[in-house]
Design a protein around this motif. Structure first.
Motif, PDB file in Angstrom:
ATOM      1  N   PRO A   1       0.834  -1.209   0.000  1.00 23.85           N
ATOM      2  CA  PRO A   1       0.000   0.000   0.000  1.00 23.85           C
ATOM      3  C   PRO A   1       0.859   1.246   0.000  1.00 23.85           C
ATOM      4  O   PRO A   1       1.903   1.302   0.642  1.00 23.85           O
ATOM      5  N   PRO A   2       0.461   2.257  -0.758  1.00 24.64           N
ATOM      6  CA  PRO A   2       1.243   3.498  -0.777  1.00 24.64           C
ATOM      7  C   PRO A   2       1.116   4.239   0.537  1.00 24.64           C
ATOM      8  O   PRO A   2       0.125   4.091   1.259  1.00 24.64           O
ATOM      9  N   VAL A   3       2.120   5.017   0.848  1.00 29.74           N
ATOM     10  CA  VAL A   3       2.109   5.829   2.061  1.00 29.74           C
ATOM     11  C   VAL A   3       1.394   7.124   1.757  1.00 29.74           C
ATOM     12  O   VAL A   3       1.791   7.866   0.855  1.00 29.74           O
ATOM     13  N   THR A   4       0.320   7.381   2.468  1.00 28.58           N
ATOM     14  CA  THR A   4      -0.456   8.601   2.250  1.00 28.58           C
ATOM     15  C   THR A   4       0.082   9.709   3.132  1.00 28.58           C
ATOM     16  O   THR A   4       0.117   9.571   4.357  1.00 28.58           O
ATOM     17  N   PRO A   5       0.566  10.784   2.538  1.00 29.12           N
ATOM     18  CA  PRO A   5       1.115  11.869   3.357  1.00 29.12           C
ATOM     19  C   PRO A   5       0.023  12.522   4.183  1.00 29.12           C
ATOM     20  O   PRO A   5      -1.141  12.594   3.770  1.00 29.12           O
ATOM     21  N   SER A   6       0.388  12.969   5.355  1.00 28.74           N
ATOM     22  CA  SER A   6      -0.555  13.631   6.233  1.00 28.74           C
ATOM     23  C   SER A   6      -0.936  14.985   5.681  1.00 28.74           C
ATOM     24  O   SER A   6      -0.096  15.734   5.175  1.00 28.74           O
ATOM     25  N   THR A   7      -2.216  15.327   5.748  1.00 28.35           N
ATOM     26  CA  THR A   7      -2.684  16.620   5.255  1.00 28.35           C
ATOM     27  C   THR A   7      -2.796  17.640   6.379  1.00 28.35           C
ATOM     28  O   THR A   7      -3.143  18.784   6.132  1.00 28.35           O
ATOM     29  N   THR A   8      -2.511  17.201   7.614  1.00 29.41           N
ATOM     30  CA  THR A   8      -2.591  18.115   8.754  1.00 29.41           C
ATOM     31  C   THR A   8      -1.195  18.473   9.222  1.00 29.41           C
ATOM     32  O   THR A   8      -0.393  17.598   9.506  1.00 29.41           O
ATOM     33  N   THR A   9      -0.927  19.754   9.279  1.00 25.11           N
ATOM     34  CA  THR A   9       0.384  20.221   9.696  1.00 25.11           C
ATOM     35  C   THR A   9       0.287  20.802  11.096  1.00 25.11           C
ATOM     36  O   THR A   9      -0.583  21.637  11.356  1.00 25.11           O
ATOM     37  N   THR A  10       1.129  20.332  11.985  1.00 27.39           N
ATOM     38  CA  THR A  10       1.138  20.871  13.343  1.00 27.39           C
ATOM     39  C   THR A  10       2.534  21.339  13.683  1.00 27.39           C
ATOM     40  O   THR A  10       3.518  20.952  13.069  1.00 27.39           O
ATOM     41  N   ALA A  11       2.600  22.187  14.670  1.00 26.17           N
ATOM     42  CA  ALA A  11       3.886  22.690  15.152  1.00 26.17           C
ATOM     43  C   ALA A  11       4.167  22.044  16.497  1.00 26.17           C
ATOM     44  O   ALA A  11       4.367  22.702  17.502  1.00 26.17           O
ATOM     45  N   ALA A  12       4.128  20.672  16.533  1.00 21.30           N
ATOM     46  CA  ALA A  12       4.169  19.938  17.793  1.00 21.30           C
ATOM     47  C   ALA A  12       5.414  20.246  18.613  1.00 21.30           C
ATOM     48  O   ALA A  12       5.340  20.353  19.832  1.00 21.30           O
ATOM     49  N   ASP A  13       6.549  20.358  17.951  1.00 17.76           N
ATOM     50  CA  ASP A  13       7.794  20.546  18.687  1.00 17.76           C
ATOM     51  C   ASP A  13       8.304  21.979  18.598  1.00 17.76           C
ATOM     52  O   ASP A  13       9.464  22.243  18.890  1.00 17.76           O
ATOM     53  N   LYS A  14       7.443  22.904  18.210  1.00 26.21           N
ATOM     54  CA  LYS A  14       7.870  24.292  18.096  1.00 26.21           C
ATOM     55  C   LYS A  14       7.348  25.103  19.277  1.00 26.21           C
ATOM     56  O   LYS A  14       6.283  24.812  19.817  1.00 26.21           O
ATOM     57  N   PRO A  15       8.075  26.125  19.650  1.00 28.78           N
ATOM     58  CA  PRO A  15       7.587  26.964  20.761  1.00 28.78           C
ATOM     59  C   PRO A  15       6.344  27.742  20.336  1.00 28.78           C
ATOM     60  O   PRO A  15       6.126  28.029  19.162  1.00 28.78           O
ATOM     61  N   CYS A  16       5.538  28.035  21.309  1.00 26.54           N
ATOM     62  CA  CYS A  16       4.338  28.815  21.048  1.00 26.54           C
ATOM     63  C   CYS A  16       4.730  30.214  20.538  1.00 26.54           C
ATOM     64  O   CYS A  16       5.680  30.827  21.058  1.00 26.54           O
ATOM     65  N   PRO A  17       4.061  30.758  19.508  1.00 27.74           N
ATOM     66  CA  PRO A  17       4.411  32.093  18.985  1.00 27.74           C
ATOM     67  C   PRO A  17       4.353  33.154  20.092  1.00 27.74           C
ATOM     68  O   PRO A  17       3.537  33.059  21.016  1.00 27.74           O
ATOM     69  N   PRO A  18       5.198  34.162  20.003  1.00 23.42           N
ATOM     70  CA  PRO A  18       5.255  35.174  21.078  1.00 23.42           C
ATOM     71  C   PRO A  18       3.923  35.856  21.372  1.00 23.42           C
ATOM     72  O   PRO A  18       3.610  36.133  22.537  1.00 23.42           O
ATOM     73  N   ASP A  19       3.121  36.153  20.318  1.00 26.97           N
ATOM     74  CA  ASP A  19       1.848  36.843  20.547  1.00 26.97           C
ATOM     75  C   ASP A  19       0.892  36.011  21.398  1.00 26.97           C
ATOM     76  O   ASP A  19       0.037  36.570  22.100  1.00 26.97           O
ATOM     77  N   ALA A  20       1.015  34.669  21.334  1.00 29.02           N
ATOM     78  CA  ALA A  20       0.170  33.790  22.141  1.00 29.02           C
ATOM     79  C   ALA A  20       0.865  33.415  23.440  1.00 29.02           C
ATOM     80  O   ALA A  20       0.228  33.315  24.500  1.00 29.02           O
ATOM     81  N   ALA A  21       2.188  33.238  23.403  1.00 33.26           N
ATOM     82  CA  ALA A  21       2.924  32.777  24.584  1.00 33.26           C
ATOM     83  C   ALA A  21       2.868  33.788  25.722  1.00 33.26           C
ATOM     84  O   ALA A  21       2.833  33.401  26.898  1.00 33.26           O
ATOM     85  N   ARG A  22       2.816  35.076  25.408  1.00 37.41           N
ATOM     86  CA  ARG A  22       2.831  36.081  26.485  1.00 37.41           C
ATOM     87  C   ARG A  22       1.555  36.052  27.318  1.00 37.41           C
ATOM     88  O   ARG A  22       1.516  36.606  28.427  1.00 37.41           O
ATOM     89  N   TYR A  23       0.487  35.416  26.813  1.00 35.71           N
ATOM     90  CA  TYR A  23      -0.756  35.295  27.563  1.00 35.71           C
ATOM     91  C   TYR A  23      -0.864  33.961  28.316  1.00 35.71           C
ATOM     92  O   TYR A  23      -1.844  33.728  29.028  1.00 35.71           O
ATOM     93  N   LEU A  24       0.156  33.109  28.183  1.00 37.68           N
ATOM     94  CA  LEU A  24       0.149  31.818  28.857  1.00 37.68           C
ATOM     95  C   LEU A  24       0.689  31.940  30.273  1.00 37.68           C
ATOM     96  O   LEU A  24       1.523  32.813  30.548  1.00 37.68           O
ATOM     97  N   PRO A  25       0.250  31.097  31.201  1.00 41.67           N
ATOM     98  CA  PRO A  25       0.877  31.077  32.534  1.00 41.67           C
ATOM     99  C   PRO A  25       2.360  30.724  32.396  1.00 41.67           C
ATOM    100  O   PRO A  25       2.707  29.713  31.796  1.00 41.67           O
ATOM    101  N   GLY A  26       3.221  31.577  32.904  1.00 43.77           N
ATOM    102  CA  GLY A  26       4.657  31.352  32.779  1.00 43.77           C
ATOM    103  C   GLY A  26       5.239  31.932  31.511  1.00 43.77           C
ATOM    104  O   GLY A  26       6.465  31.996  31.360  1.00 43.77           O
ATOM    105  N   GLY A  27       4.385  32.337  30.565  1.00 47.34           N
ATOM    106  CA  GLY A  27       4.859  33.015  29.366  1.00 47.34           C
ATOM    107  C   GLY A  27       5.560  32.123  28.363  1.00 47.34           C
ATOM    108  O   GLY A  27       6.246  32.635  27.452  1.00 47.34           O
ATOM    109  N   THR A  28       5.407  30.808  28.471  1.00 46.81           N
ATOM    110  CA  THR A  28       6.069  29.914  27.510  1.00 46.81           C
ATOM    111  C   THR A  28       5.241  28.647  27.351  1.00 46.81           C
ATOM    112  O   THR A  28       4.451  28.284  28.231  1.00 46.81           O
TER     113      THR A  28
END
Length: 208
Positions: free
Chosen positions: A95-122
């Motif tokens: 069977p062919p490998v079907t590439p995922s159509t959903t892209t996530t930033a699982a291992d990336k830090p939260c963007p600064p505009d959103a991170a500054r509103y998080l508890p601890g800021g990160t």
């Protein structure tokens, strides 16, 4: 003893020389008896000679050489080629490998505009996407809590253009609740409802 009367050795009767056998017991005349004895002796000698010759012939045969003694030879087990496991379907086609159509930033830090509103800021970005009107970020803080961050697209973050809400995983997406308002993220959509009323249902494209 031919020509003379002779006495039978078996019965003791005197017989006529012309007779070949004893008329009383049927024994052979002395000459014939001696001849028969010689023939028997000769036959025994021939048999004995054949037996001795057979023994000598057998003894004269060369014996097979004994097997060579010593340690067994050392053999090296051949190295078998490594095998590769291939998963196939019932008809033998991989069977062919079907590439995922959903892209996530699982291992990336939260963007600064959103991170500054998080508890601890990160935090770690689990999803970063956008619709025609909004920028949506799902972040996870170091203590494992998940937050929904929504911001008006193309505008600076402020109390009027930005919101941060606790969220939780739901199926293949996430859900955040603010009073009667419910923000559902998943399946490439952002759906905002108030009670049973759908306020908006927009296509969500992952970015970053």
């Amino acid at each position: 003893m031919a020509g003379f009367p002779w006495t039978c050795a078996q019965c003791g009767a005197v017989n006529d020389p012309a007779a070949g056998r004893c008329g009383t017991c049927g024994g052979l005349a002395p000459g014939r008896a001696r001849a028969r004895a010689l023939w028997v002796l000769l036959a025994l000698m021939v048999v004995a000679g054949l037996a001795v010759g057979g023994v000598l012939l057998f003894a004269g045969r060369p014996r097979p050489a004994p097997a060579a003694s010593g340690p067994f030879p050392q053999y090296t087990t051949p190295v078998l080629p490594s095998t590769k496991t291939v998963v196939t379907t019932a008809n033998g086609v991989t069977p062919p490998v079907t590439p995922s159509t959903t892209t996530t930033a699982a291992d990336k830090p939260c963007p600064p505009d959103a991170a500054r509103y998080l508890p601890g800021g990160t935090g770690t970005a689990l999803l970063v996407g956008q619709t025609a009107k909004s920028v949506v970020t799902i972040c996870r803080t170091p203590d494992g809590r998940i937050f929904y961050d929504g911001q008006a697209r193309g505008q600076a973050a402020s109390g009027d253009t930005h919101i941060t809400l606790p969220a939780e995983a739901s199926g293949a997406g996430f859900v955040a609740v603010n009073g009667d308002y419910r923000y559902q993220v998943g399946g490439g959509r952002l759906v905002v409802t108030a009670g049973s009323e759908v306020l908006s249902d927009e296509e969500l494209t992952t970015v970053g």
